[in-house]
Design an enzyme around this catalytic site. Sequence first.
Site: not given
Length: 411
Positions: A21, A102, A131, A183
């Site tokens: 990404d 995160r 996320d 992923s």
Amino acid sequence: MKKSNDESIKKIVLAYSGGLDTSVMIPWLKENYNNAEIIAVSGDVGQEDELEGLEEKAKKTGASKCYIVDLKETFVKDYIFPCLKAGAKYEDVYLLGTSFARPALGKAIVDIAVKEGADAICHGCTGKGNDQVRFELAIKAFAPEMKVIAPWRNWELKSREDEIEYAKRHNIPLKISKETNYSKDKNIWHLSHEGLDLENPENEPEYDKILELGVTPQKAPDKECYISIGFEKGIPVSINKKKMEPVDLILELNKIGGENGIGIVDMVENRLVGMKSRGIYETPGGTILYKAHELIESITLDKDTMHYKQLIAVRFGELVYNGQWFTPLREALSAFADSASQNVNGEVKLKLYKGNIIPAGITSPTSLYSEQIASFGEDDSFNHNDSAGFISLFGLPIKIRAIQLKNKDIK
């Protein structure tokens, strides 16, 4: 998406992992935001080899700078250990590996964005995932006026396959292909796997193909592995009586746990955005720590405190999963866990065998367990006759209701 009309965005800080990404986002941002300056920021939370060549790759694809911030110690001390002390999990089994990374990353990214005088922060989270919430709540907590760019919500690339084709057209090197496009999220605590054949819960995972932190229980040694973990105020401080720094302790437990097939989870979880998703999690060291922590608490916490901690653990886990780390409630629950952990000291011995964690002994200088009182043998400190009065009072409501039912036909 057409080029942005926001002429005020001249400098963008990108949360950069070097994965699919964010790799395609650097050229995409320059194309769509008037050739704005892109500063890549990656937080080192224990990805290890994933950080190799990251700065060179970011600059080659158009970034003016690439920060790699070492967050490992902060991540362990300020995020992982508070969750461990609280006993926080999500839906009973997920040990929050991605969730609590995160806010640590988000805060670090905001710090650099402010330092660099950035106009916006960009992240590579999809509109389906958790996320995006976790990152943006961290941004709101420390830079509430900062603009956020989330390309997955409006760009022309509709799938990871589209991203791979975009990368090929722009000569962006990738370590994945359409066939190996799981992923993944890796840090010092865990490794997650999602996508491809795992999206169908009917499919059994091909563990030999996807596992990286350890082996399956079937391939673990045919021999028990004994290990002891020492705790001080609820924090793990030693392995086999050897004092260790937090980061080194987790790395060592990952190695030991991985070798013995510990900590492999296959779950379908309820995402914050409402959908269900299936993932495979590897958390070898963390699984050992949670079990050891539960055991040391079993002899050092009084009944009411232990039971109340079990209640707040669920709420704590939800807060962390939902990205609400920087909130008054999470801080208050952490304060409770800190207070409750003051006497959580001692050592837990465990036997690891083919994916199993078997208790093998607990000792504590602050233990509330009394062998003398608990013993079935002769004991001068416990009067068995006292139990009759206790049962009479404890059972009084039941007795009264039974009498009333008999006399008045109460339902």
